[in-house]
Design a protein around this motif. Structure first.
Motif, PDB file in Angstrom:
ATOM      1  N   TYR A 164     -13.216 -41.197  13.508  1.00 49.79           N
ATOM      2  CA  TYR A 164     -12.578 -39.892  13.342  1.00 49.79           C
ATOM      3  C   TYR A 164     -13.655 -38.625  13.273  1.00 49.79           C
ATOM      4  O   TYR A 164     -14.517 -38.574  12.439  1.00 49.79           O
ATOM      5  N   SER A 165     -13.158 -37.340  14.068  1.00 51.01           N
ATOM      6  CA  SER A 165     -13.767 -36.291  14.016  1.00 51.01           C
ATOM      7  C   SER A 165     -13.100 -35.262  13.061  1.00 51.01           C
ATOM      8  O   SER A 165     -11.584 -35.594  12.874  1.00 51.01           O
ATOM      9  N   GLU A 166     -13.735 -34.478  12.386  1.00 50.90           N
ATOM     10  CA  GLU A 166     -13.049 -33.383  11.657  1.00 50.90           C
ATOM     11  C   GLU A 166     -12.757 -32.217  12.582  1.00 50.90           C
ATOM     12  O   GLU A 166     -13.694 -31.780  13.172  1.00 50.90           O
ATOM     13  N   PHE A 167     -11.448 -31.962  12.452  1.00 48.08           N
ATOM     14  CA  PHE A 167     -10.999 -30.830  13.400  1.00 48.08           C
ATOM     15  C   PHE A 167     -10.922 -29.334  12.837  1.00 48.08           C
ATOM     16  O   PHE A 167     -10.393 -29.320  11.649  1.00 48.08           O
ATOM     17  N   GLY A 168     -11.557 -28.231  13.631  1.00 45.19           N
ATOM     18  CA  GLY A 168     -11.489 -27.197  12.896  1.00 45.19           C
ATOM     19  C   GLY A 168     -11.205 -25.845  13.983  1.00 45.19           C
ATOM     20  O   GLY A 168     -11.515 -26.093  15.113  1.00 45.19           O
ATOM     21  N   LEU A 169     -10.824 -24.969  13.625  1.00 41.95           N
ATOM     22  CA  LEU A 169     -10.514 -23.710  14.538  1.00 41.95           C
ATOM     23  C   LEU A 169     -11.076 -22.513  14.008  1.00 41.95           C
ATOM     24  O   LEU A 169     -10.853 -22.238  12.696  1.00 41.95           O
ATOM     25  N   ARG A 170     -11.637 -21.603  14.579  1.00 43.03           N
ATOM     26  CA  ARG A 170     -11.763 -20.243  14.240  1.00 43.03           C
ATOM     27  C   ARG A 170     -11.607 -19.121  15.328  1.00 43.03           C
ATOM     28  O   ARG A 170     -11.649 -19.624  16.493  1.00 43.03           O
ATOM     29  N   VAL A 171     -11.464 -17.824  15.008  1.00 39.97           N
ATOM     30  CA  VAL A 171     -11.279 -16.949  15.941  1.00 39.97           C
ATOM     31  C   VAL A 171     -12.527 -15.922  16.058  1.00 39.97           C
ATOM     32  O   VAL A 171     -12.851 -15.656  14.858  1.00 39.97           O
ATOM     33  N   GLU A 172     -13.124 -15.735  17.162  1.00 40.45           N
ATOM     34  CA  GLU A 172     -14.251 -14.675  17.319  1.00 40.45           C
ATOM     35  C   GLU A 172     -13.635 -13.712  18.290  1.00 40.45           C
ATOM     36  O   GLU A 172     -13.011 -13.931  19.121  1.00 40.45           O
ATOM     37  N   GLN A 173     -14.349 -12.609  18.097  1.00 39.54           N
ATOM     38  CA  GLN A 173     -14.249 -11.402  18.894  1.00 39.54           C
ATOM     39  C   GLN A 173     -15.466 -11.505  19.951  1.00 39.54           C
ATOM     40  O   GLN A 173     -16.743 -11.573  19.777  1.00 39.54           O
ATOM     41  N   VAL A 174     -15.089 -11.500  21.435  1.00 44.94           N
ATOM     42  CA  VAL A 174     -16.039 -11.763  22.652  1.00 44.94           C
ATOM     43  C   VAL A 174     -15.868 -10.806  23.245  1.00 44.94           C
ATOM     44  O   VAL A 174     -14.795 -10.152  23.767  1.00 44.94           O
ATOM     45  N   GLU A 175     -17.017 -10.696  24.257  1.00 50.45           N
ATOM     46  CA  GLU A 175     -16.833  -9.691  25.418  1.00 50.45           C
ATOM     47  C   GLU A 175     -16.755 -10.765  26.617  1.00 50.45           C
ATOM     48  O   GLU A 175     -17.530 -11.607  26.962  1.00 50.45           O
ATOM     49  N   MET A 176     -16.048 -10.073  27.537  1.00 51.81           N
ATOM     50  CA  MET A 176     -15.693 -10.788  28.810  1.00 51.81           C
ATOM     51  C   MET A 176     -15.496  -9.727  29.921  1.00 51.81           C
ATOM     52  O   MET A 176     -15.648  -8.556  29.791  1.00 51.81           O
ATOM     53  N   GLY A 177     -15.574 -10.230  31.183  1.00 53.75           N
ATOM     54  CA  GLY A 177     -15.626  -9.373  32.320  1.00 53.75           C
ATOM     55  C   GLY A 177     -14.350  -8.644  32.224  1.00 53.75           C
ATOM     56  O   GLY A 177     -14.273  -7.522  32.756  1.00 53.75           O
ATOM     57  N   ILE A 178     -13.356  -9.320  31.669  1.00 52.21           N
ATOM     58  CA  ILE A 178     -11.841  -8.368  31.545  1.00 52.21           C
ATOM     59  C   ILE A 178     -11.892  -7.564  30.309  1.00 52.21           C
ATOM     60  O   ILE A 178     -10.659  -7.082  30.238  1.00 52.21           O
ATOM     61  N   GLY A 179     -12.922  -7.625  29.591  1.00 46.81           N
ATOM     62  CA  GLY A 179     -13.102  -6.502  28.355  1.00 46.81           C
ATOM     63  C   GLY A 179     -13.193  -7.595  26.968  1.00 46.81           C
ATOM     64  O   GLY A 179     -13.232  -8.738  27.324  1.00 46.81           O
ATOM     65  N   SER A 180     -13.256  -6.962  25.843  1.00 45.11           N
ATOM     66  CA  SER A 180     -13.408  -7.770  25.110  1.00 45.11           C
ATOM     67  C   SER A 180     -12.103  -8.236  24.182  1.00 45.11           C
ATOM     68  O   SER A 180     -10.799  -7.646  24.555  1.00 45.11           O
ATOM     69  N   GLY A 181     -12.105  -9.124  23.486  1.00 45.18           N
ATOM     70  CA  GLY A 181     -10.650  -9.582  22.894  1.00 45.18           C
ATOM     71  C   GLY A 181     -11.129 -11.083  22.113  1.00 45.18           C
ATOM     72  O   GLY A 181     -12.099 -11.454  22.011  1.00 45.18           O
ATOM     73  N   PRO A 182     -10.027 -11.531  21.142  1.00 40.76           N
ATOM     74  CA  PRO A 182     -10.367 -12.778  20.867  1.00 40.76           C
ATOM     75  C   PRO A 182     -10.403 -13.885  21.268  1.00 40.76           C
ATOM     76  O   PRO A 182      -9.593 -13.880  22.181  1.00 40.76           O
ATOM     77  N   ALA A 183     -11.182 -14.918  20.680  1.00 42.99           N
ATOM     78  CA  ALA A 183     -11.074 -16.163  21.202  1.00 42.99           C
ATOM     79  C   ALA A 183     -10.845 -17.341  20.362  1.00 42.99           C
ATOM     80  O   ALA A 183     -11.625 -17.082  19.405  1.00 42.99           O
ATOM     81  N   LEU A 184     -10.563 -18.499  20.748  1.00 44.64           N
ATOM     82  CA  LEU A 184     -10.414 -19.317  19.893  1.00 44.64           C
ATOM     83  C   LEU A 184     -11.357 -20.389  20.046  1.00 44.64           C
ATOM     84  O   LEU A 184     -11.704 -20.840  21.303  1.00 44.64           O
ATOM     85  N   VAL A 185     -12.282 -20.809  18.984  1.00 47.77           N
ATOM     86  CA  VAL A 185     -13.177 -21.639  18.984  1.00 47.77           C
ATOM     87  C   VAL A 185     -12.890 -23.137  18.295  1.00 47.77           C
ATOM     88  O   VAL A 185     -12.219 -23.028  17.328  1.00 47.77           O
ATOM     89  N   PHE A 186     -13.245 -24.010  18.932  1.00 43.79           N
ATOM     90  CA  PHE A 186     -12.876 -25.506  18.608  1.00 43.79           C
ATOM     91  C   PHE A 186     -14.326 -25.858  17.913  1.00 43.79           C
ATOM     92  O   PHE A 186     -15.177 -26.073  18.419  1.00 43.79           O
ATOM     93  N   VAL A 187     -14.152 -26.244  16.476  1.00 44.67           N
ATOM     94  CA  VAL A 187     -15.318 -26.553  15.529  1.00 44.67           C
ATOM     95  C   VAL A 187     -15.123 -27.910  15.091  1.00 44.67           C
ATOM     96  O   VAL A 187     -13.740 -28.536  14.800  1.00 44.67           O
ATOM     97  N   VAL A 188     -15.832 -28.988  15.671  1.00 49.15           N
ATOM     98  CA  VAL A 188     -15.639 -30.409  15.745  1.00 49.15           C
ATOM     99  C   VAL A 188     -16.958 -30.969  14.754  1.00 49.15           C
ATOM    100  O   VAL A 188     -17.896 -30.586  15.099  1.00 49.15           O
ATOM    101  N   ASP A 189     -16.485 -31.552  13.466  1.00 52.45           N
ATOM    102  CA  ASP A 189     -17.453 -31.745  12.774  1.00 52.45           C
ATOM    103  C   ASP A 189     -18.428 -30.574  12.159  1.00 52.45           C
ATOM    104  O   ASP A 189     -19.587 -30.811  12.158  1.00 52.45           O
ATOM    105  N   GLY A 190     -17.737 -29.686  12.057  1.00 47.75           N
ATOM    106  CA  GLY A 190     -18.657 -28.560  11.768  1.00 47.75           C
ATOM    107  C   GLY A 190     -19.460 -27.696  12.577  1.00 47.75           C
ATOM    108  O   GLY A 190     -20.190 -26.799  12.255  1.00 47.75           O
ATOM    109  N   GLU A 191     -19.464 -28.014  14.141  1.00 48.64           N
ATOM    110  CA  GLU A 191     -20.153 -27.232  14.946  1.00 48.64           C
ATOM    111  C   GLU A 191     -19.255 -26.889  16.072  1.00 48.64           C
ATOM    112  O   GLU A 191     -18.217 -27.657  16.298  1.00 48.64           O
ATOM    113  N   ASP A 192     -19.561 -25.709  16.761  1.00 51.00           N
ATOM    114  CA  ASP A 192     -18.937 -25.111  17.929  1.00 51.00           C
ATOM    115  C   ASP A 192     -18.861 -26.246  18.894  1.00 51.00           C
ATOM    116  O   ASP A 192     -20.035 -26.597  19.520  1.00 51.00           O
ATOM    117  N   LEU A 193     -17.607 -27.086  19.348  1.00 53.02           N
ATOM    118  CA  LEU A 193     -18.101 -27.847  20.151  1.00 53.02           C
ATOM    119  C   LEU A 193     -18.200 -27.671  21.671  1.00 53.02           C
ATOM    120  O   LEU A 193     -19.499 -28.290  22.025  1.00 53.02           O
TER     121      LEU A 193
END
Length: 232
Positions: free
Chosen positions: A13-42
């Motif tokens: 089993y892996s440890e499941f985590g989520l965090r939110v980051e503000q990112v820059e995209m071609g359509i503008g900036s905004g929040p993005a959901l990052v999946f953290v698996v066993d402590g690392e950005d998957l």
């Protein structure tokens, strides 16, 4: 000779985590959901993929596509990562999400698809304990520190209209969505009455209570700024 159930080796089993980051995209900036698996950005770190996470409101909330289907229901395939441009159809990572058919104590991600984000070999599958996995989704949904004022207003308007369908029902309408505009602070409310949709933008100083009071007292179809008719 007796018959018994074959022994199944306990999966990892892996440890499941989520965090939110503000990112820059071609359509503008905004929040993005990052999946953290066993402590690392998957996707960004472990797999080294280009791209950014999806908008948290597309993966959390009323009917999160991260929640697993129960066997024998068909598992859902969910887009988890997207191209830097911000358009999910341009490049993406998706996976099938379901509960393990041999027991309801863990969630399985499998059948990963990586499209136009890098030449990597995704994991065959990932397994998370259901209790920890679902609790993390609930925790991240409840923690709205990343949320702008417009997003909060849109969420509260949606919640109030979901809780009391009669607010729009008196106008023979129902909610399609309340859409925030983080740049202007406005919230646009789109309603539908059969084959025609009506959209009105509410000002950046209007809170949810003000918008709901307006929808109670006046027909949103009459004050709509934009009207869309579905062809028959």
């Amino acid at each position: 000779m007796g018959f018994g159930i074959a022994h199944r080796e306990e999966p990892a089993y892996s440890e499941f985590g989520l965090r939110v980051e503000q990112v820059e995209m071609g359509i503008g900036s905004g929040p993005a959901l990052v999946f953290v698996v066993d402590g690392e950005d998957l996707f960004g770190r472990t797999l080294g993929l280009r791209g950014v996470g999806r908008d948290p409101d597309s993966l959390l909330g009323r009917s999160s596509p991260l929640l697993p289907t129960e066997w024998p229901e068909q598992p859902r395939t969910t887009v988890l990562w997207r191209c830097n441009c911000g358009i999910e159809g341009c490049g993406f990572v998706s996976a099938r999400i379901q509960e393990d058919r041999y027991g309801c104590d863990h969630v399985v991600w499998s059948d990963f698809t990586v499209h136009c984000l890098g030449d990597v070999e995704p994991p065959t599958e990932l397994r998370f304990r259901t209790i920890q996995y679902v609790a993390e989704i609930a925790r991240r949904h409840a923690d709205r520190a990343w949320e702008s004022a417009a997003r909060r207003t849109a969420r509260e308007v949606t919640g109030a209209l979901d809780a009391d369908p009669g607010i729009l029902g008196r106008w023979d309408s129902r909610l399609v969505r309340a859409q925030p505009n983080d740049r202007t602070g406005e919230v646009s409310v789109l309603v539908i009455d059969g084959s025609t949709s009506y959209m009105t933008a509410h000002g950046s100083t209007d809170d949810a209570a003000t918008i709901i009071a307006r929808l109670r007292s006046s027909d949103p179809r009459e004050s709509a700024e934009h009207t869309f008719t579905r062809s028959r």
